[in-house]
Design a protein around this motif. Structure first.
Motif, PDB file in Angstrom:
ATOM      1  N   THR A   1       0.826  -1.204   0.000  1.00 61.13           N
ATOM      2  CA  THR A   1       0.000   0.000   0.000  1.00 61.13           C
ATOM      3  C   THR A   1       0.861   1.255   0.000  1.00 61.13           C
ATOM      4  OG1 THR A   1      -1.774  -1.140   1.180  1.00 61.13           O
ATOM      5  CG2 THR A   1      -1.777   1.267   1.271  1.00 61.13           C
ATOM      6  N   ARG A   2       1.940   1.240   0.770  1.00 57.14           N
ATOM      7  CA  ARG A   2       2.815   2.420   0.826  1.00 57.14           C
ATOM      8  C   ARG A   2       3.392   2.744  -0.545  1.00 57.14           C
ATOM      9  NH1 ARG A   2       4.994  -0.065   5.440  1.00 57.14           N
ATOM     10  NH2 ARG A   2       6.993  -0.375   4.373  1.00 57.14           N
ATOM     11  N   TYR A   3       3.751   1.718  -1.306  1.00 60.97           N
ATOM     12  CA  TYR A   3       4.295   1.959  -2.643  1.00 60.97           C
ATOM     13  C   TYR A   3       3.186   2.270  -3.649  1.00 60.97           C
ATOM     14  CZ  TYR A   3       8.877   0.347  -1.097  1.00 60.97           C
ATOM     15  OH  TYR A   3      10.074   0.229  -0.447  1.00 60.97           O
ATOM     16  N   ALA A   4       2.025   1.649  -3.474  1.00 64.94           N
ATOM     17  CA  ALA A   4       0.935   1.818  -4.444  1.00 64.94           C
ATOM     18  C   ALA A   4       0.452   3.255  -4.521  1.00 64.94           C
ATOM     19  CB  ALA A   4      -0.228   0.895  -4.087  1.00 64.94           C
ATOM     20  N   ILE A   5       0.484   3.980  -3.397  1.00 63.45           N
ATOM     21  CA  ILE A   5      -0.050   5.344  -3.421  1.00 63.45           C
ATOM     22  C   ILE A   5       0.824   6.297  -4.232  1.00 63.45           C
ATOM     23  CG2 ILE A   5      -1.228   5.025  -1.214  1.00 63.45           C
ATOM     24  CD1 ILE A   5       0.936   6.641   0.133  1.00 63.45           C
ATOM     25  N   TRP A   6       2.017   5.840  -4.629  1.00 65.43           N
ATOM     26  CA  TRP A   6       2.878   6.666  -5.485  1.00 65.43           C
ATOM     27  C   TRP A   6       2.843   6.214  -6.943  1.00 65.43           C
ATOM     28  CZ3 TRP A   6       4.158  11.109  -3.705  1.00 65.43           C
ATOM     29  CH2 TRP A   6       4.304  11.287  -2.328  1.00 65.43           C
ATOM     30  N   ASP A   7       2.147   5.143  -7.229  1.00 71.90           N
ATOM     31  CA  ASP A   7       2.082   4.645  -8.606  1.00 71.90           C
ATOM     32  C   ASP A   7       0.840   5.214  -9.279  1.00 71.90           C
ATOM     33  OD1 ASP A   7       2.294   3.328 -10.967  1.00 71.90           O
ATOM     34  OD2 ASP A   7       2.473   1.316 -10.101  1.00 71.90           O
ATOM     35  N   TRP A   8       0.932   6.462  -9.706  1.00 72.34           N
ATOM     36  CA  TRP A   8      -0.234   7.169 -10.229  1.00 72.34           C
ATOM     37  C   TRP A   8      -0.679   6.659 -11.596  1.00 72.34           C
ATOM     38  CZ3 TRP A   8      -2.146  12.521  -8.863  1.00 72.34           C
ATOM     39  CH2 TRP A   8      -2.023  12.743  -7.480  1.00 72.34           C
ATOM     40  N   ASP A   9       0.117   5.838 -12.255  1.00 66.79           N
ATOM     41  CA  ASP A   9      -0.316   5.255 -13.523  1.00 66.79           C
ATOM     42  C   ASP A   9      -1.214   4.045 -13.309  1.00 66.79           C
ATOM     43  OD1 ASP A   9       0.771   6.935 -15.438  1.00 66.79           O
ATOM     44  OD2 ASP A   9       2.729   5.953 -15.366  1.00 66.79           O
ATOM     45  N   ARG A  10      -1.243   3.521 -12.086  1.00 63.47           N
ATOM     46  CA  ARG A  10      -1.993   2.288 -11.846  1.00 63.47           C
ATOM     47  C   ARG A  10      -3.080   2.412 -10.792  1.00 63.47           C
ATOM     48  NH1 ARG A  10       2.696  -2.441 -11.854  1.00 63.47           N
ATOM     49  NH2 ARG A  10       3.523  -1.975 -13.934  1.00 63.47           N
ATOM     50  N   ILE A  11      -2.881   3.268  -9.808  1.00 69.36           N
ATOM     51  CA  ILE A  11      -3.834   3.294  -8.700  1.00 69.36           C
ATOM     52  C   ILE A  11      -5.202   3.806  -9.154  1.00 69.36           C
ATOM     53  CG2 ILE A  11      -3.293   5.630  -7.896  1.00 69.36           C
ATOM     54  CD1 ILE A  11      -3.499   4.429  -5.013  1.00 69.36           C
TER      55      ILE A  11
END
Length: 223
Positions: free
Chosen positions: A213-223
């Protein structure tokens, strides 16, 4: 003018002639004494219509503005909202009650409620018609997960409508004085500030969110 040397000129003398850079502590040519000077770099502007090399000053990166600007503004706002929902989904019940305050400050769930309340405050101030029917949480309310998601999703849609109507110049709808894009930046900066506070609180209290989750919130192409 001899462009083979680095002449020190005031801004008015080089506008329209090419690139210039600031040099602190250089005496200005107009006799105003030492201070911020401009040094001529001897790089003339390309002719009108001349092709620009990739990465050149003023060149447009590939793919920029493929969609109308307002659509990109809305997509950025929706992405910001999805990040909030992802965190609300992944934070434990115990984590929602965490706080680092020793004087009654907001815990995690109340910080999310605060984000919703601030959105509604802006709607009331800048687009009253969009604020009709929007509810806010009281200062010490601790809504459950379902109520929090419902409220934040509702206010996110209303703010999205504000962005679209403001871009069209609709009457009764306004942004901050600096414009629509700075207004979007304000909203996202405010909510990002609280997300950072929330993540730190959870870590300090022993209830951190998982690394995915911590990394996902920075992946703006996928979240």
């Amino acid at each position: 003018m001899d462009r083979s040397r680095a002449d020190v000129l005031p801004l008015s003398a080089v506008l329209g002639r090419g690139r210039a850079e600031w040099r602190p502590g250089v005496a200005q040519a107009d006799g105003r004494g030492p201070g911020q000077g401009l040094r001529w770099l001897g790089v003339p502007r390309p002719a009108v219509g001349a092709p620009r090399r990739p990465g050149a000053i003023g060149s447009r990166p590939r793919g920029i503005l493929r969609a109308p600007m307002v659509d990109q503004i809305v997509e950025a706002w929706r992405t910001n909202h999805r990040i909030n929902l992802r965190l609300i989904e992944r934070i434990s019940d115990a984590g929602m009650r965490c706080t680092l305050s020793t004087r009654g400050g907001r815990n995690v769930v109340r910080q999310f409620a605060h984000l919703h309340n601030v959105r509604v405050w802006h709607l009331n101030r800048r687009a009253k018609s969009l604020a009709k029917g929007a509810r806010t949480f009281a200062t010490y309310d601790e809504p459950d997960r379902r109520a929090l998601v419902a409220a934040m999703s509702d206010s996110a849609r209303r703010v999205e409508d504000l962005f679209r109507l403001a871009s069209e110049g609709a009457p009764g709808v306004r942004t901050i004085k600096r414009g629509l894009i700075p207004y979007l930046a304000y909203f996202i900066a405010h909510e990002s500030h609280h997300r950072g506070n929330i993540l730190l609180t959870l870590k300090q209290c022993g209830h951190p969110v998982d690394s995915t989750t911590r990394y996902a919130i920075w992946d703006w192409d996928r979240i």
